[in-house]
Design an enzyme around this catalytic site. Sequence first.
Site, PDB file in Angstrom:
ATOM      1  N   ARG A 126       0.854  -1.183   0.000  1.00  0.00           N
ATOM      2  CA  ARG A 126       0.000   0.000   0.000  1.00  0.00           C
ATOM      3  C   ARG A 126       0.891   1.233   0.000  1.00  0.00           C
ATOM      4  O   ARG A 126       1.939   1.267   0.665  1.00  0.00           O
ATOM      5  CB  ARG A 126      -0.906   0.029   1.241  1.00  0.00           C
ATOM      6  CG  ARG A 126      -2.040  -0.994   1.241  1.00  0.00           C
ATOM      7  CD  ARG A 126      -3.113  -0.709   0.179  1.00  0.00           C
ATOM      8  NE  ARG A 126      -4.199  -1.688   0.190  1.00  0.00           N
ATOM      9  CZ  ARG A 126      -4.238  -2.791  -0.551  1.00  0.00           C
ATOM     10  NH1 ARG A 126      -3.241  -3.069  -1.376  1.00  0.00           N
ATOM     11  NH2 ARG A 126      -5.283  -3.599  -0.475  1.00  0.00           N
TER      12      ARG A 126
ATOM     13  N   GLU B 161      -3.477   7.153  -4.705  1.00  0.00           N
ATOM     14  CA  GLU B 161      -3.864   6.554  -5.994  1.00  0.00           C
ATOM     15  C   GLU B 161      -5.363   6.675  -6.235  1.00  0.00           C
ATOM     16  O   GLU B 161      -6.143   6.615  -5.281  1.00  0.00           O
ATOM     17  CB  GLU B 161      -3.398   5.091  -6.067  1.00  0.00           C
ATOM     18  CG  GLU B 161      -4.039   4.151  -5.068  1.00  0.00           C
ATOM     19  CD  GLU B 161      -3.462   2.733  -5.167  1.00  0.00           C
ATOM     20  OE1 GLU B 161      -2.235   2.557  -5.091  1.00  0.00           O
ATOM     21  OE2 GLU B 161      -4.280   1.807  -5.328  1.00  0.00           O
TER      22      GLU B 161
ATOM     23  N   HIS C 213      -1.170  -0.198  -9.820  1.00  0.00           N
ATOM     24  CA  HIS C 213      -1.757  -1.178  -8.888  1.00  0.00           C
ATOM     25  C   HIS C 213      -2.269  -2.423  -9.627  1.00  0.00           C
ATOM     26  O   HIS C 213      -3.464  -2.738  -9.587  1.00  0.00           O
ATOM     27  CB  HIS C 213      -2.882  -0.538  -8.055  1.00  0.00           C
ATOM     28  CG  HIS C 213      -3.150  -1.259  -6.761  1.00  0.00           C
ATOM     29  ND1 HIS C 213      -3.603  -0.642  -5.624  1.00  0.00           N
ATOM     30  CD2 HIS C 213      -3.026  -2.577  -6.429  1.00  0.00           C
ATOM     31  CE1 HIS C 213      -3.749  -1.537  -4.653  1.00  0.00           C
ATOM     32  NE2 HIS C 213      -3.399  -2.732  -5.131  1.00  0.00           N
TER      33      HIS C 213
END
Length: 330
Positions: A241, A270, A288
Amino acid sequence: MTDRPRILVSRAIFPEVLAQLAQHFDVESNQDDAAWSREEFVRRLQGKQGVLTTGSERVDAELLAACPALQICANMAVGYNNFDVPAMSAAGVLATNAPGVLTETTADMGFALLMAAARRVTEGEHFLRAGAWKRWSYDMLLGQDVHGSTLGIVGMGRIGQGIARRGAHGFGMKVIYHNRSRLPEADEQAVGARYVGLEELLRSADHVVLVLPYTPEAHHLINAERIALMKPGATLINIARGGLIDENALAAALQAGRIAAAGLDVFEGEPQVNPALLACRNVVLTPHIGSATGPTRMAMAQLAADNLIGFLTQGKPVTPLNADSVAHHG
Ligand code: 8YV
């Protein structure tokens, strides 16, 4: 009218999984993948017994108070930092995640970023596409060796162990790791990794991979002071993360050549990416996609659906996070 449970699916998912859910539930879904605001998500969730979330929808005390019919939130993600699990337990709402099914795929991505950052793969491609490749030279795009180097893994869950196995058995790396708790000796031997403190790991590793859960205590775990401990030629990879890293401190270290390179699949804000990172040449940036292969995303969706079906039809979730605090209401 039926008395079937009502569920919400917050984002577009595989139509075949949606069809399975529709066999058991009255489903409201977001197959158009519209960008629902938090308010719209909460409004649509009202009166629903279950929800399939994808890892970014925050489930907290405020939402739970607004949605008293809710019994289960099934995250189509292994990470569940979007869930306030104690608040869910207090409200009697089950939380489930999607462990196991994305381990190897995400470990592959960790290695892809490690290789790309260490060997300057994307930088080389940009160089070539820009027409800058005129002739061979002995010091063109020199990178860092991966084989035989020291790999430091922070977070030794399933994915961390997958990365350790790849490093130790595939690339002849010396693997060290740091984790909340040490693995049993037999597991350490199986993956070929040795436990060390975080500071020792940062000082000794040539390549550092972050693959730990993002909790409030882990916020900006990698900050300027910790980056300063790293070797000058080190690389830093994050597939967990974004909030684990102080991105401004990392960008400053990359710009200064304080560490060699980074590979990031996750970002604090993000899908917005810190402009200071975008300005660095020596960082590989991906959107991601750690779990993004067809079979793996399908397995994640299926597991989230199985949790909803198992719990709401039989009281039997597959991968519960807080089963002890939750009674099935039928
Ligand atoms: C997901 C992830 O794609 O599983 C996780 O924790 O980060 C990714 O695999 C993302 O959370 C959206 O579902």
